[in-house]
Scaffold this motif. Structure first.
Motif, PDB file in Angstrom:
ATOM      1  N   GLY A   1       0.805  -1.212   0.000  1.00  0.00           N
ATOM      2  CA  GLY A   1       0.000   0.000   0.000  1.00  0.00           C
ATOM      3  C   GLY A   1       0.845   1.272   0.000  1.00  0.00           C
TER       4      GLY A   1
ATOM      5  N   ARG B   1       2.212   1.964  -3.422  1.00  0.00           N
ATOM      6  CA  ARG B   1       1.083   2.336  -4.262  1.00  0.00           C
ATOM      7  C   ARG B   1       0.677   3.775  -3.973  1.00  0.00           C
ATOM      8  NH1 ARG B   1      -1.905  -2.179  -3.500  1.00  0.00           N
ATOM      9  NH2 ARG B   1      -3.002  -1.145  -1.813  1.00  0.00           N
ATOM     10  N   ASP B   2       0.725   4.155  -2.674  1.00  0.00           N
ATOM     11  CA  ASP B   2       0.456   5.545  -2.302  1.00  0.00           C
ATOM     12  C   ASP B   2       1.410   6.477  -3.008  1.00  0.00           C
ATOM     13  OD1 ASP B   2      -0.427   5.291   1.243  1.00  0.00           O
ATOM     14  OD2 ASP B   2      -1.575   5.058  -0.602  1.00  0.00           O
TER      15      ASP B   2
ATOM     16  N   TYR C   1       1.858   2.446   8.540  1.00  0.00           N
ATOM     17  CA  TYR C   1       2.616   1.261   8.124  1.00  0.00           C
ATOM     18  C   TYR C   1       3.711   0.795   9.077  1.00  0.00           C
ATOM     19  CZ  TYR C   1       0.295   1.650   3.625  1.00  0.00           C
ATOM     20  OH  TYR C   1      -0.653   1.698   2.632  1.00  0.00           O
TER      21      TYR C   1
ATOM     22  N   ALA D   1     -11.077  -9.461   2.617  1.00  0.00           N
ATOM     23  CA  ALA D   1     -11.261  -8.012   2.683  1.00  0.00           C
ATOM     24  C   ALA D   1     -10.853  -7.335   1.376  1.00  0.00           C
ATOM     25  CB  ALA D   1     -10.470  -7.453   3.858  1.00  0.00           C
ATOM     26  N   GLY D   2     -10.373  -8.130   0.441  1.00  0.00           N
ATOM     27  CA  GLY D   2     -10.202  -7.615  -0.913  1.00  0.00           C
ATOM     28  C   GLY D   2      -8.995  -6.749  -1.114  1.00  0.00           C
TER      29      GLY D   2
ATOM     30  N   ASN E   1      -5.493  -5.614  -2.522  1.00  0.00           N
ATOM     31  CA  ASN E   1      -4.943  -5.850  -3.850  1.00  0.00           C
ATOM     32  C   ASN E   1      -3.801  -6.841  -3.851  1.00  0.00           C
ATOM     33  OD1 ASN E   1      -6.681  -4.178  -5.155  1.00  0.00           O
ATOM     34  ND2 ASN E   1      -5.475  -2.392  -4.702  1.00  0.00           N
TER      35      ASN E   1
END
Lengths: 452, 299
Positions: free
Chosen positions: A199, A202-203, A396, A441-442, A444
């Motif tokens: 994440g 990706r951010d 994180y 919870a999907g 990625n």
């Protein structure tokens, strides 16, 4: 299909295991082949030509293997060359033709092509050299090439490593269970760690590399380094685990690479089978390090540039290959002994080099790379939000700290020591539950090695 | 032997033709893998969206029927999407309480409230507007807006919207919500929007309310997603625009700044949903050029 998906975990794997163990032993290779092709077809159903391509390539290699073995002298070399041209040709055409400006548009990459062509080439070369006997049973050969545990993400298995197991392998409950354990560990590494840490990177990409603060730019690289580590670690563990569940002992592909003190050591611990492939089939035939210094350097250059390009058809991969070459050359020339002697300096050296090498690996274009490099040293910068890094850390840190700890060799050592302990079983069950939750919870799932 | 070979050849040709007819599938037109409608900062949002999927599928059917009626009925909706920039730019005496769109006067943004989702969060962080209060959060929607508590300052206690609205008199309230609700029936979202506007109006009698259109997603995303596509976004934007009277409630649409042929320009986004940080200043420039004040305050 990816291993970290419900389709695989709840449908494919149970069906496969049921069919595999119900089958009499002599049909299990066929069973593996059938399910592997189904696995492949699931991922490639939109491009059915690629399924045919894969099947045709396997059968062609089967034919070339037999022809190479039975031929003599010049004809032997001819068949080998033809086979290698076919494998390499397929790879270059589908993967590199747009990059090399041979095609006006980019083709969708056939799944696993980088792996199965390399595996086929190693088979043909081994047969030519006499290191292996050509496989007479097409099902066995195709099962070897298409085996789903290693089809899409490695390890690249040499035929000699597995030929005996194809004919006769042991099925014990103990190895099956140890396979399950490894699979759970791999799944956890991938889904609970890699995907979640992912994440942060990706951010950074969503914000835009020119708009992150310098601490965030470094944080992004650190997070990406962990993401890639646990991604690959996870997939490698899952591959070995699945192999064990099917009675195969697949080679190790990953060995705590972040404890390395040099790039040289790193590439003996990261993607071990790829490094071994290039060493065995390219570096040593070229002369390796047994020629003149200039020639040695050239050999090194060729191998590392191609290693970089194997990972993807792009200028950044080429640049990455060159970067790796420069590290290797410098280490070979004078650095290596010093790094090995002063291990702390070696660790610091790698702490800097690893994120930097991934930066080149991860950016899609040279302008983006330049922008990112600028942000690392505080230059450039458009529309920057000063608190981005502290907010990111807040989210994180609870993942990054355990990730850093797990990169050391201690977890592996502890695991090996206490593997059979009931507490570890409970932990593994909890890890499996956590993985399933994360999948549900999907979150990625970009498997970074997937485009290869 | 010859006959069999011919038959095999014929089958192969037919097969090849069939396969080549799906040639488009072999072209790699994708740039990057996009996730939910999520960047990493949106991990909560994607979890919510996936969790809420049960109501969505039924809602989508009814929404598209309702749209046909609303499109013919209301002409201001067209004005809402395109004319929001040109229309009403002269502060003539037309019986309205406000000036129409003007350049933001000095200190305008000091007394303004933004209520919004992750895109407003982007505006907060990267838009370079100093002064406003931000009641914004990833995952915010008209369905959870009344229950959500957000810390308005770093380290402050989270407060809910009612508290925020009753603690200060704002000159303007900007609302940027919608993408998180997209799975639901448009008329249901619409009625919740109405409730929200009422809530704002009840404590902010003199504030100008701005309804911001939802930004499009890229064509790649729109084509592959049943819910998060530009048809539905436009449906929702149309429904939202109907609340505007261009007197005390305005509808503004920044899509023209970032669009490429009706969808978000692929070059302006990584995740197909959020624009790059460097583009938010364009959005805030637009807001600066389209401020509205009460006539009695404008000198």
């Amino acid at each position: 299909m990816v291993f970290s998906s419900f389709h695989f975990l709840l449908i494919f794997l149970p069906l496969f295991l049921a069919a595999y163990y119900i089958c009499p032993k002599r049909f299990r290779n066929a069973c593996m082949l059938l399910f592997s092709m189904a696995f492949y077809a699931y991922g490639a159903w939109k491009t059915p030509l690629y399924i045919l391509l894969f099947a045709a390539s396997m059968l062609a290699n089967y034919a070339f293997g037999l022809l190479t073995e039975s031929a003599e002298g010049k004809k032997k070399k001819l068949f080998l060359t033809a086979g290698l041209c076919l494998d390499l040709g397929i790879l270059v055409f589908f993967k590199y033709s747009w990059f090399l400006r041979l095609m006006p548009f980019k083709l969708v990459l056939p799944i696993g092509i980088s792996f199965y062509t390399f595996q086929s080439m190693s088979y043909l070369i081994d047969v030519y050299r006499g290191d292996a006997k050509a496989e007479k049973d097409p099902i066995d050969l195709c099962a070897y090439i298409s085996m789903f545990p290693q089809l899409i993400a490695g390890p690249i298995v040499r035929y000699t490593e597995i030929s005996a197991q194809l004919k006769d392998r042991e099925y014990t409950l103990e190895s099956f269970v140890s396979g399950v354990r490894l699979f759970i560990l791999g799944l956890g590494a991938k889904v609970v760690l890699a995907n979640q840490i992912g994440g942060l990177w990706r951010d950074v990409k969503t914000i835009g590399v020119e708009s992150v603060t310098t601490p965030m730019a470094w944080l992004g690289l650190i997070a990406y380094s962990f993401q890639l580590y646990f991604d690959f670690c996870g997939y490698s563990l899952m591959a070995i685990g699945l192999g064990r569940m099917a009675g195969f002992e697949l080679p190790r592909n990953f060995d705590s690479p972040y404890v390395s003190v040099s790039m040289t050591e790193f590439w003996r611990r990261w993607h071990i089978t790829l490094g071994a492939w290039f060493r065995e089939y390219l570096y040593i035939p070229l002369g390796g390090s047994r020629r003149s210094k200039a020639r040695n350097t050239l050999n090194l250059f060729i191998v590392w540039v191609l290693t970089g390009l194997w990972h993807g058809a792009g200028w950044n991969f080429l640049l990455w290959g060159v970067f790796l070459f420069l590290c290797m050359a410098a280490e070979r020339a004078f650095l290596l002994k010093r790094l090995e002697k002063h291990r702390l300096a070696g660790h610091l050296y790698m702490t800097l080099l690893i994120p930097l090498s991934w930066m080149i690996f991860a950016t899609d274009s040279l302008p983006e790379l330049a922008a990112y490099a600028q942000r690392l040293i505080g230059a450039g910068g458009l529309s920057v939000y000063a608190k981005d890094w502290s907010e990111a850390l807040g989210t994180y840190a609870k993942l990054l700290i355990p990730a850093a700890v797990l990169c050391t060799e201690w977890p592996a050592r502890l695991y090996r020591r206490y593997e059979k302990h009931p507490a570890v079983c409970v932990l593994l069950a909890a890890l499996l539950a956590a993985s399933v939750y994360c999948l549900y919870a999907g979150m990625n799932d970009p498997f970074l090695y997937f485009r290869f | 032997m010859l006959k069999r070979s011919k038959t095999i050849l014929a089958y192969l040709i037919i097969l090849t033709m069939l396969l080549c007819s799906c040639g488009e599938a072999y072209k790699d037109s994708s740039a990057s893998p996009a996730g939910g409608p999520s960047g990493g900062s949106q991990s909560e949002q994607s979890a919510k969206e996936n969790g809420d999927s049960s109501a969505k599928e039924q809602g989508a059917q009814e929404g598209s029927e309702g749209q046909k009626d609303s499109q013919t009925a209301n002409s201001s909706e067209e004005a809402g999407t395109e004319g929001s920039i040109e229309e009403n730019s002269e502060p003539a005496d037309d019986g309205r309480k406000t000036t129409g769109f003007i350049d933001a006067p000095e200190g305008y943004f000091e007394n303004v409230l933004f209520i919004g989702d992750s895109r407003c969060e982007g505006l907060r962080k990267y838009g370079g507007i100093e002064g406003p209060d931000w009641f914004t959060d990833v995952g915010l929607s008209v369905f959870n807006i009344k229950d959500k508590a957000i810390a308005m300052e770093e380290g402050a206690e989270p407060v809910d919207l009612e508290t925020v609205l009753s603690s200060k008199k704002y000159d303007a309230v900007y609302i940027g919500l919608g993408i998180n609700e997209l799975g639901y029936d448009i008329s249901v979202i619409s009625s919740r929007f109405s409730d929200l506007i009422e809530l704002v109006r009840s404590s902010q009698e003199d504030a100008v309310i701005f309804l911001m259109a939802n930004i499009h997603v890229t064509a790649a995303r729109s084509e592959s997603d049943e819910i998060y596509n530009n048809e539905r976004i436009e449906e929702l934007n149309t429904a939202i625009s109907m609340f505007a009277d261009f007197d005390t409630i305005y509808y503004i649409d920044v899509n023209p700044l970032f669009d490429d042929g009706g969808a978000l320009d692929g070059e302006k986004s990584f995740d197909d949903v959020h624009i790059f940080a460097k583009h938010y200043p364009e959005w805030s420039d637009f807001l600066r050029a389209h401020a509205v004040v009460l006539k009695e305050r404008a000198q």
